[in-house]
Motif scaffolding. Sequence first.
Motif, mmCIF file in Angstrom:
data_model
loop_
_atom_site.group_PDB
_atom_site.id
_atom_site.type_symbol
_atom_site.label_atom_id
_atom_site.label_comp_id
_atom_site.label_asym_id
_atom_site.label_seq_id
_atom_site.Cartn_x
_atom_site.Cartn_y
_atom_site.Cartn_z
ATOM 1 N N PRO A 148 3.885 55.796 92.463
ATOM 2 C CA PRO A 148 4.881 55.786 93.433
ATOM 3 C C PRO A 148 6.350 55.356 93.182
ATOM 4 C CG PRO A 148 2.848 55.025 94.252
ATOM 5 C CD PRO A 148 2.772 54.679 92.971
ATOM 6 N N ARG A 149 6.357 54.377 92.510
ATOM 7 C CA ARG A 149 7.911 53.835 92.467
ATOM 8 C C ARG A 149 8.431 54.563 91.120
ATOM 9 N NH1 ARG A 149 9.933 49.082 95.711
ATOM 10 N NH2 ARG A 149 11.661 49.882 95.071
ATOM 11 N N VAL A 150 8.218 55.442 90.495
ATOM 12 C CA VAL A 150 8.677 56.157 89.309
ATOM 13 C C VAL A 150 10.082 56.478 89.636
ATOM 14 C CG1 VAL A 150 7.903 58.425 90.021
ATOM 15 C CG2 VAL A 150 8.385 57.803 87.662
ATOM 16 N N CYS A 151 11.013 56.170 88.928
ATOM 17 C CA CYS A 151 12.322 56.783 89.016
ATOM 18 C C CYS A 151 12.406 58.006 89.549
ATOM 19 C CB CYS A 151 13.207 56.469 87.679
ATOM 20 S SG CYS A 151 14.879 57.154 88.007
ATOM 21 N N THR A 152 13.171 58.240 90.891
ATOM 22 C CA THR A 152 13.134 59.240 91.463
ATOM 23 C C THR A 152 13.840 60.481 90.363
ATOM 24 O OG1 THR A 152 13.732 60.688 93.340
ATOM 25 C CG2 THR A 152 15.289 59.021 92.590
ATOM 26 N N GLY A 153 14.784 60.083 89.559
ATOM 27 C CA GLY A 153 15.651 60.766 88.602
ATOM 28 C C GLY A 153 14.882 61.241 87.363
ATOM 29 N N ALA A 154 13.702 60.829 87.183
ATOM 30 C CA ALA A 154 13.073 60.862 85.706
ATOM 31 C C ALA A 154 13.163 62.232 85.286
ATOM 32 C CB ALA A 154 11.634 60.373 85.789
ATOM 33 N N GLY A 155 12.883 63.423 86.122
ATOM 34 C CA GLY A 155 12.838 64.797 85.756
ATOM 35 C C GLY A 155 14.323 65.194 85.394
ATOM 36 N N PHE A 156 15.277 64.501 86.341
ATOM 37 C CA PHE A 156 16.659 65.052 86.043
ATOM 38 C C PHE A 156 17.171 64.444 84.617
ATOM 39 C CE2 PHE A 156 21.189 63.787 86.274
ATOM 40 C CZ PHE A 156 21.810 64.687 86.940
ATOM 41 N N ALA A 157 16.715 63.082 84.233
ATOM 42 C CA ALA A 157 16.922 62.434 82.977
ATOM 43 C C ALA A 157 16.575 63.392 81.721
ATOM 44 C CB ALA A 157 16.700 61.119 83.040
ATOM 45 N N MET A 158 15.355 63.975 82.132
ATOM 46 C CA MET A 158 14.738 64.522 80.881
ATOM 47 C C MET A 158 15.167 65.884 80.883
ATOM 48 S SD MET A 158 12.909 62.351 79.376
ATOM 49 C CE MET A 158 12.196 63.552 78.085
ATOM 50 N N VAL A 159 15.991 66.516 81.686
ATOM 51 C CA VAL A 159 16.725 67.665 81.481
ATOM 52 C C VAL A 159 18.196 67.175 80.630
ATOM 53 C CG1 VAL A 159 18.068 69.543 82.514
ATOM 54 C CG2 VAL A 159 15.434 69.036 83.073
ATOM 55 N N GLU A 160 18.750 66.369 81.608
ATOM 56 C CA GLU A 160 20.167 65.838 81.158
ATOM 57 C C GLU A 160 20.138 65.646 79.525
ATOM 58 O OE1 GLU A 160 23.439 62.369 82.062
ATOM 59 O OE2 GLU A 160 21.241 62.226 82.922
ATOM 60 N N GLY A 161 19.216 64.528 79.102
ATOM 61 C CA GLY A 161 19.173 63.986 77.704
ATOM 62 C C GLY A 161 19.150 65.023 76.707
ATOM 63 N N PRO A 162 18.185 65.898 76.659
ATOM 64 C CA PRO A 162 18.116 67.021 75.663
ATOM 65 C C PRO A 162 19.357 67.831 75.661
ATOM 66 C CG PRO A 162 15.952 66.783 76.628
ATOM 67 C CD PRO A 162 16.979 65.980 77.469
ATOM 68 N N VAL A 163 19.930 68.272 76.868
ATOM 69 C CA VAL A 163 20.981 69.154 77.033
ATOM 70 C C VAL A 163 22.350 68.454 76.496
ATOM 71 C CG1 VAL A 163 22.664 70.054 78.747
ATOM 72 C CG2 VAL A 163 20.118 70.456 78.802
ATOM 73 N N LEU A 164 22.548 67.191 76.886
ATOM 74 C CA LEU A 164 23.689 66.718 76.119
ATOM 75 C C LEU A 164 23.615 66.459 74.827
ATOM 76 C CD1 LEU A 164 24.253 63.740 78.713
ATOM 77 C CD2 LEU A 164 25.985 65.373 78.019
ATOM 78 N N LEU A 165 22.175 66.192 74.194
ATOM 79 C CA LEU A 165 22.032 66.154 72.682
ATOM 80 C C LEU A 165 22.340 67.410 72.115
ATOM 81 C CD1 LEU A 165 18.701 64.121 71.968
ATOM 82 C CD2 LEU A 165 21.032 63.639 71.148
ATOM 83 N N ALA A 166 21.654 68.449 72.757
ATOM 84 C CA ALA A 166 21.917 69.938 72.083
ATOM 85 C C ALA A 166 23.338 70.353 72.035
ATOM 86 C CB ALA A 166 21.280 70.859 72.732
ATOM 87 N N SER A 167 24.131 69.843 72.808
ATOM 88 C CA SER A 167 25.624 70.205 72.940
ATOM 89 C C SER A 167 26.260 69.721 71.845
ATOM 90 C CB SER A 167 26.138 70.035 74.232
ATOM 91 O OG SER A 167 25.561 70.961 75.495
ATOM 92 N N LEU A 168 25.912 68.159 71.459
ATOM 93 C CA LEU A 168 26.734 67.517 70.713
ATOM 94 C C LEU A 168 26.199 67.963 69.220
ATOM 95 C CD1 LEU A 168 26.396 64.017 72.387
ATOM 96 C CD2 LEU A 168 28.459 65.525 72.407
ATOM 97 N N LEU A 169 25.088 68.101 68.889
ATOM 98 C CA LEU A 169 24.397 68.416 67.676
ATOM 99 C C LEU A 169 24.871 69.988 67.388
ATOM 100 C CD1 LEU A 169 20.852 67.041 68.060
ATOM 101 C CD2 LEU A 169 22.487 66.169 66.460
ATOM 102 N N ARG A 170 25.149 70.588 68.083
ATOM 103 C CA ARG A 170 25.406 72.043 68.000
ATOM 104 C C ARG A 170 26.957 71.882 67.146
ATOM 105 N NH1 ARG A 170 28.914 75.931 69.805
ATOM 106 N NH2 ARG A 170 28.656 78.034 69.567
#
Length: 454
Positions: free
Chosen positions: A393-415
Amino acid sequence: MIRPPKPTARPDKVSLWRYVRLFRQDILSAQPARLYRAWMAEFRTPFFRSFMVNQPELLDLVLKQRPMDFPKSGRVSEGLKPLLGNSVFLTNGETWARQRRIIDPAFEGGRLRDTFPAMLAAAQAASARLAPGETEIEAQTSHAAADVIFRTLFSIPIEHEIAAKVFSQFRSYQRSQPILNVAAFVPLPRWMPRLHSRTTKATARAIRALITQLTDQRMQAIKAGTAPDDLATKIITTADPETGQRFDTAEMVDQVAIFFLAGHETSASALAWALYLLALAPEVQNRAAAEARAFAADPSFANLSKLRFTRDVFREALRLYPPVPMMVREASNDETFRDRDVPKGSQIVLSPWHLHRHTRLWDKPDDFDPDRYGTENGKACLRSAYMPFSTGPRVCTGAGFAMVEGPVLLASLLRDWQFTPVKGREPVPVAHLTVRARDGIWLNLSRRDAAPAS
């Protein structure tokens, strides 16, 4: 496989005062090596007893089966209260439950789709800010993650005057090491001053004043009907379904402070370590870069599935360098763990750092291997021995947000960019607020061939 740097463990037995000194230098190297193989370990001090728990069944008990019997420990909150007040990160019981009922709807799947364009814009801006040559990448990922937070929360870029001031003050706040407060080690009566450093108090006041300014402006825009449909508007206008109450300005400031701390600091840490790990493994980096170029042909929320391997790279960075290395709960009753008495008031330490590298759970736990999540061991450990965002129940409320943000940021930089290590500047992981590098993470950047992916 690549084996990235890991802090040297302390001797198995040290005095309390030696431990406190080591803890102030770095939480991770203050711990003994046996914790990487122990199911449970007990630490005794003159003031409290502490139990570190690594056994999956005990973690399940504390975090999923009976979470209300193990509330968040006040010891951790002592150092963070000047900034976070009574935010959802620190509260317990009904206060916490009410806050989550108001906050959680803003981070549901449909809302993530709505925030995606702002995330993508921040990621593209982050790539555009980089330049060839040696770069301290943590500074760049901090800038990028802060930009994501301001764009998704308040619809303003990091260049906005108030956003830039918050970012600047937060860097000073980090350097004051706010979590290292005497009350974390010694129980103090409520009336006694907490002896926060002058810098911690000053920067916390400055950050909260700036967030108050943004929150007041947003509340006025909501009343006028001119507010953008972003996370701040969603949270401010959401009523608790049980009481009908909404956050007032002071409560909203508390929540925005933790969104910035958790959403910016943790993402910046994970992204920097992910780039460093990719710099150590050129073949892995090229695979992720090929995915990034394919995604760039149509960078939409619907096409995030094209970043499957990039997501596993980010997941592996979160495993090896979990931004929040330890979490502390408190036993509200007498308990028995593994036939050992755990008295009421004991501190229950849950350590993603040790769990994610546990030698009895993971295959080759210290290796960087994004492909491990396709194996039976990797799949099993994801279910029972992986919790960079906590769980239950106390999982970070932004966990799903972070798992979208991280790959998107990585992809933009690696491109656009290729990353290689800087010789003689291997980062040393340390943990205060989050797991960072003691002297930063230095990488060589060069522009990547823009030819389309094969």
